[in-house]
Design an enzyme around this catalytic site. Structure first.
Site, short mmCIF file in Angstrom:
data_model
loop_
_atom_site.label_atom_id
_atom_site.label_comp_id
_atom_site.label_asym_id
_atom_site.label_seq_id
_atom_site.Cartn_x
_atom_site.Cartn_y
_atom_site.Cartn_z
N THR A 63 0.81 -1.21 0.00
CA THR A 63 0.00 0.00 0.00
C THR A 63 0.85 1.26 0.00
OG1 THR A 63 -0.24 -0.38 2.38
CG2 THR A 63 -2.09 -0.97 0.99
N THR A 64 2.10 1.19 0.47
CA THR A 64 3.03 2.32 0.36
C THR A 64 3.24 2.69 -1.11
OG1 THR A 64 4.13 1.65 2.41
CG2 THR A 64 5.36 3.11 0.96
N TYR A 75 -12.83 -2.92 4.95
CA TYR A 75 -14.16 -2.33 4.80
C TYR A 75 -15.29 -3.31 5.10
CZ TYR A 75 -18.05 0.49 3.22
OH TYR A 75 -19.23 1.18 3.19
N TYR A 86 -0.87 -9.89 6.34
CA TYR A 86 -0.63 -8.50 6.70
C TYR A 86 -1.76 -8.05 7.61
CZ TYR A 86 0.25 -3.44 6.00
OH TYR A 86 0.51 -2.10 6.19
N ARG A 95 -5.82 0.36 9.39
CA ARG A 95 -6.22 0.61 8.00
C ARG A 95 -7.43 -0.22 7.58
NH1 ARG A 95 -3.52 4.14 4.01
NH2 ARG A 95 -1.57 4.74 4.97
N LYS A 148 3.17 -9.88 8.70
CA LYS A 148 3.57 -8.50 8.88
C LYS A 148 2.63 -7.93 9.94
CE LYS A 148 3.87 -3.94 6.67
NZ LYS A 148 3.60 -3.14 5.46
N ILE A 193 8.93 -5.13 7.46
CA ILE A 193 8.55 -4.63 6.14
C ILE A 193 8.39 -3.13 6.32
CG2 ILE A 193 6.82 -4.62 4.32
CD1 ILE A 193 6.39 -7.58 4.82
#
Length: 317
Positions: A49-50, A117, A143, A148, A171, A213
């Site tokens: 996402t980075t 979501y 992850y 988020r 992660k 990460i």
């Protein structure tokens, strides 16, 4: 025992540079990947996402993943750094398809974020990750980033998933030390636990974690790799010094805007890319930019910026 753990060290969650028109800046991206490898990074994560993956098309995803792998394979005489592809989705079927495609490209593993979501419960989360592992043709790194996604992969759920032969790492970005410590204590011996927040890397290494990460390693790849290597060697004084020196930058990367807004601003100040993001993200506000530049100066991050010739080459690319 760490010998059988596939993922140890510092892995950079790569940013995606863009041109002034919003297209992927392909030449700059290639330079950034080579800079990472030259600095001694242990691995690369393409389309995390980075890298602003919510705004990338499927074709752009595949280009970023394939190009990262291509550059990592340029020096066959050296052991290739590990390449991980971000393939997560809040649709299980989509995550499976993306993971299969990454497997066809040839990466080492898939980073699969918890579905966001739609807020699945623990039973649903376990089913999702098992399906991607069963059908995706790659080792899976779970992850967990509840800040988020709005869902937490609880320790019990993660430890059950860790028994799956294709679920090889997590992660962990829950910022819940009780949860992280439980996972580190009870995980299978061959299961890697990686920090998902730069500031948590050192504490997790001290508890037996396997690395990070990292966002910060976009700026300082060699230093993050050195910190992990020092910890693995039992040189805790060196690891602590690196952590303490760069802690202000690790924190500044998340002040003033969502990731990767601050880190792209910092990299632009370092002459590594042009500070362009895709909407809805906007560039860092000037008040935060001034503070960020002070952190870069104080830590010495600007001391190793590219030469004027490098900057000129980047501007012309």
């Amino acid at each position: 025992m760490t010998a059988n753990r596939q993922f140890r060290g510092a892995f950079t969650a790569l940013v995606t540079p863009f041109t002034s028109t919003g297209a992927i800046d392909e030449d700059t991206f290639r330079r950034l990947v080579r800079r990472q490898i030259d600095a001694g990074i242990h691995g690369l994560v393409a389309c995390a996402t980075t890298g602003e993956t919510p705004t990338l098309s499927h074709e752009e995803d595949e280009w970023v993943i394939a190009t990262t792998l291509e550059i990592a394979s340029e020096q066959p005489s050296q052991a290739r750094v590990r390449v991980i592809a971000g393939t997560g989705s809040n649709s299980t079927a989509t995550a499976i398809r993306a993971t299969r495609r990454a497997a066809e490209i040839g990466v080492d593993a898939a980073l699969v974020v918890a579905p966001y979501y739609n807020k699945p419960d623990q039973r649903m989360l376990e089913s999702h990750f098992r399906a991607v592992a069963d059908e995706g043709d790659l080792p899976i790194i779970v992850y967990n980033v509840p800040g988020r996604t709005a869902v937490n992969v609880e320790a019990g759920t993660l430890l059950r998933l860790a028994e799956h032969p294709r679920i090889v790492a997590v992660k962990e970005a829950s910022a819940n030390m009780d949860q992280i410590a439980t996972i580190l204590r009870d995980r299978p011996a061959d299961f890697s636990v990686l920090a998902g927040d730069d500031t948590w890397t050192m504490p997790m290494l001290a508890l037996g974690g396997d690395g990070v990460i990292s966002v910060c390693s976009n700026e300082i790849p060699g230093e993050m790799a050195e910190m992990c290597d020092a910890a693995f060697a039992g040189d805790w004084d060196t690891a602590r010094r690196i952590h303490e020196r760069w802690l202000p930058l690790m924190k500044a990367n998340f002040v003033g805007g969502p990731n990767p807004v601050p880190v792209k601003a910092a990299m632009a100040m370092m002459g590594l890319l042009t500070d362009v993001l895709r909407a809805p993200l906007l560039t860092l506000e000037e008040s935060h930019r001034a503070r960020l530049e002070m952190v870069l100066q104080a830590t010495g991050a600007l001391d190793s910026t590219p030469t004027s010739a490098d900057r000129m080459a980047g501007a012309q690319a």
